[in-house]
Design an enzyme around this catalytic site. Structure first.
Site, PDB file in Angstrom:
ATOM      1  N   ASP A  21       3.824  -1.493  -8.715  1.00 29.68           N
ATOM      2  CA  ASP A  21       3.478  -0.066  -8.621  1.00 29.68           C
ATOM      3  C   ASP A  21       3.767   0.654  -9.937  1.00 29.68           C
ATOM      4  OD1 ASP A  21       2.595   2.243  -7.463  1.00 29.68           O
ATOM      5  OD2 ASP A  21       4.405   2.601  -6.282  1.00 29.68           O
ATOM      6  N   ASN A  69      -6.192   1.014  -0.562  1.00 30.79           N
ATOM      7  CA  ASN A  69      -6.680   1.281  -1.933  1.00 30.79           C
ATOM      8  C   ASN A  69      -8.195   1.502  -2.001  1.00 30.79           C
ATOM      9  OD1 ASN A  69      -4.260  -0.897  -3.593  1.00 30.79           O
ATOM     10  ND2 ASN A  69      -4.187   1.310  -3.246  1.00 30.79           N
TER      11      ASN A  69
HETATM   12  C1  FPP Z   1      -0.334   0.240  -8.331  1.00 30.70           C
HETATM   13  O1  FPP Z   1      -0.245   1.207  -9.351  1.00 30.70           O
HETATM   14  C2  FPP Z   1      -1.147  -0.894  -8.739  1.00 30.70           C
HETATM   15  C3  FPP Z   1      -2.351  -1.243  -8.175  1.00 30.70           C
HETATM   16  C4  FPP Z   1      -2.975  -0.513  -7.067  1.00 30.70           C
HETATM   17  C5  FPP Z   1      -3.124  -2.389  -8.648  1.00 30.70           C
HETATM   18  C6  FPP Z   1      -2.352  -3.530  -9.211  1.00 30.70           C
HETATM   19  C7  FPP Z   1      -3.267  -4.263 -10.107  1.00 30.70           C
HETATM   20  C8  FPP Z   1      -2.960  -4.809 -11.294  1.00 30.70           C
HETATM   21  C9  FPP Z   1      -1.598  -4.910 -11.817  1.00 30.70           C
HETATM   22  C10 FPP Z   1      -4.039  -5.378 -12.176  1.00 30.70           C
HETATM   23  C11 FPP Z   1      -4.832  -6.519 -11.669  1.00 30.70           C
HETATM   24  C12 FPP Z   1      -4.085  -7.551 -10.915  1.00 30.70           C
HETATM   25  C13 FPP Z   1      -4.181  -8.892 -11.087  1.00 30.70           C
HETATM   26  C14 FPP Z   1      -3.498  -9.779 -10.105  1.00 30.70           C
HETATM   27  C15 FPP Z   1      -4.889  -9.525 -12.208  1.00 30.70           C
HETATM   28  P1  FPP Z   1      -0.785   2.674  -9.041  1.00 30.70           P
HETATM   29  O2  FPP Z   1      -2.174   2.773  -9.553  1.00 30.70           O
HETATM   30  O3  FPP Z   1      -0.615   2.975  -7.594  1.00 30.70           O
HETATM   31  O4  FPP Z   1       0.208   3.533  -9.923  1.00 30.70           O
HETATM   32  P2  FPP Z   1       0.703   5.014  -9.602  1.00 30.70           P
HETATM   33  O5  FPP Z   1       1.481   4.961  -8.327  1.00 30.70           O
HETATM   34  O6  FPP Z   1       1.568   5.318 -10.783  1.00 30.70           O
HETATM   35  O7  FPP Z   1      -0.514   5.875  -9.521  1.00 30.70           O
END
Ligand code: FPP
Length: 247
Positions: A21, A69
């Site tokens: 996250d 998501n």
């Molecule tokens: C949460 O951060 C993260 C995600 C919803 C996506 C995770 C994906 C990756 C790390 C990249 C691709 C993955 C792989 C396995 C290659 P957020 O967007 O919710 O952050 P925030 O809470 O700060 O808005």
């Protein structure tokens, strides 16, 4: 003595799960688009996957995209899907060089065809690798998984294949997406949020939970070592007393 030297390699978690996250906040702090946070997040994914394989931690499960998501702006969903395809293509050699099997859990049919096909191809290619199983939770939600399980078991009861008294924990386990994975030992969530967000609710029954303020794109192997050392300093009692465990 390095942080890594302090880790007791005979007591590593066998199954580590991570809620990655903070990509969006990382980007915002730097005045960048959210997509840049996700892109930087893939670099953290690579470092953590390689480190887990080296330790070794035999099962690593990453929450890459939840059922919820899908409600994000279309542009962000598209970016994440594109990143997944490009990362899968790019990391085939990392998976092969490190003897890692790729696995995926979630309602995979709801993924765009391109992602789905790439995933199937890489899973097929890596299926005989044995050092570590890397599971990507994609379009995954624990409530959806449990609902699916209840439907499948109910149907077996309805068709007189089993009776309600046959239903036990192991039967439920066998119907989950994670049927071939052990229970989670350690769950890490980055970015300071202290929630489970519909991730592996059944499988974390006795997991140790570790929350860190570090945002996912900044998460490096030293942060992972910190989490493992913290885990190794805890007493896992599984409902028993300390005296029973240390007679
Ligand atoms: C949460 O951060 C993260 C995600 C919803 C996506 C995770 C994906 C990756 C790390 C990249 C691709 C993955 C792989 C396995 C290659 P957020 O967007 O919710 O952050 P925030 O809470 O700060 O808005």
């Amino acid at each position: 003595m390095t942080l890594e030297d302090k880790i007791d390699k005979s007591r590593l978690p066998q199954h580590l799960a991570v809620i990655m996250d903070g990509n969006g906040r990382w980007a915002k702090k730097k005045g960048l688009f959210r997509s840049m946070g996700h892109e930087k997040g893939t670099k953290a994914v690579r470092e953590i996957v390689e480190t887990c394989a080296e330790l070794p931690i035999p099962y690593l499960t990453l929450y890459a995209f939840s059922t919820e998501n899908w409600n994000r702006p279309k542009l962000e969903v598209d970016t994440l899907m594109k990143l997944l395809v490009s990362s899968l293509k790019k990391e085939i050699s990392t998976l092969m060089d490190n003897n890692i099997r790729l696995n995926a859990i979630g309602s995979l049919d709801s993924l765009p065809k391109k992602v789905h096909n790439e995933l199937i191809d890489v899973m097929e290619l890596t299926k005989s690798n044995t050092r570590m199983t890397l599971t990507l939770a994609l379009s995954y939600g624990s409530r959806e998984e449990i609902t699916k399980t209840i439907k499948e078991i109910s149907l077996k009861v309805k068709n007189n294949l089993i009776s309600p008294s046959d239903i036990d924990e192991s039967m439920i386990n066998n119907h989950l997406y994670t049927h071939d994975l052990p229970d989670v030992d350690l769950l890490i969530r980055t970015s300071g949020e202290q929630r489970i967000s519909n991730f592996l609710l059944w499988q974390i029954a006795y997991a140790e939970l570790y929350f860190t303020e570090t945002l996912w794109p900044d998460f490096r192997k030293e942060h992972l070592f910190d989490a493992i050392l913290n885990y190794q300093n805890r007493e896992r009692r599984f409902g028993k007393t300390s005296e029973q465990l240390n007679p």
